[in-house]
Design a protein around this motif. Structure first.
Motif, mmCIF file in Angstrom:
data_model
loop_
_atom_site.group_PDB
_atom_site.id
_atom_site.type_symbol
_atom_site.label_atom_id
_atom_site.label_comp_id
_atom_site.label_asym_id
_atom_site.label_seq_id
_atom_site.Cartn_x
_atom_site.Cartn_y
_atom_site.Cartn_z
ATOM 1 N N ASP A 8 0.822 -1.213 0.000
ATOM 2 C CA ASP A 8 0.000 0.000 0.000
ATOM 3 C C ASP A 8 0.857 1.264 0.000
ATOM 4 O O ASP A 8 0.390 2.330 -0.384
ATOM 5 N N VAL A 9 2.106 1.136 0.419
ATOM 6 C CA VAL A 9 3.023 2.280 0.490
ATOM 7 C C VAL A 9 3.892 2.370 -0.766
ATOM 8 O O VAL A 9 4.358 3.442 -1.133
ATOM 9 N N CYS A 10 4.084 1.263 -1.453
ATOM 10 C CA CYS A 10 4.950 1.201 -2.637
ATOM 11 C C CYS A 10 4.481 2.189 -3.702
ATOM 12 O O CYS A 10 3.290 2.278 -4.010
ATOM 13 N N ILE A 11 5.452 2.922 -4.287
ATOM 14 C CA ILE A 11 5.136 3.880 -5.351
ATOM 15 C C ILE A 11 5.588 3.385 -6.728
ATOM 16 O O ILE A 11 5.480 4.096 -7.710
ATOM 17 N N GLY A 12 6.148 2.172 -6.781
ATOM 18 C CA GLY A 12 6.519 1.582 -8.063
ATOM 19 C C GLY A 12 7.787 2.117 -8.684
ATOM 20 O O GLY A 12 7.949 2.042 -9.899
ATOM 21 N N ALA A 13 8.697 2.642 -7.882
ATOM 22 C CA ALA A 13 9.948 3.200 -8.417
ATOM 23 C C ALA A 13 10.843 2.126 -9.027
ATOM 24 O O ALA A 13 11.591 2.396 -9.959
ATOM 25 N N GLY A 14 10.795 0.919 -8.495
ATOM 26 C CA GLY A 14 11.568 -0.188 -9.047
ATOM 27 C C GLY A 14 13.002 -0.283 -8.564
ATOM 28 O O GLY A 14 13.764 -1.111 -9.045
#
Length: 63
Positions: A8-14
């Motif tokens: 839920d916190v992940c922003i998908g930066a990778g």
């Protein structure tokens, strides 16, 4: 060591995948997926780096 990811916190930066491709992946929405919750050896070191480089703080580890 045990890796935890708060999707839920992940922003998908990778950054995690770039740092530890054997430990992390991303789903179709670019959200983190933990492939190996208890990495060892080189993968454990890479996972530590990935946790430290996560811009959103979505990753954590327990030693």
């Amino acid at each position: 060591m045990k890796i935890k990811a708060d999707r839920d916190v992940c922003i998908g930066a990778g950054n995690c995948v770039l740092a530890a491709e054997n430990v992390f992946d991303q789903d179709d929405d670019a959200i983190v997926v933990v492939l190996e919750e208890s990495p060892e050896g080189k993968d454990a070191d890479a996972a530590r780096n990935a946790v430290g480089s996560c811009p959103s703080g979505a990753l954590s580890l327990e030693e």
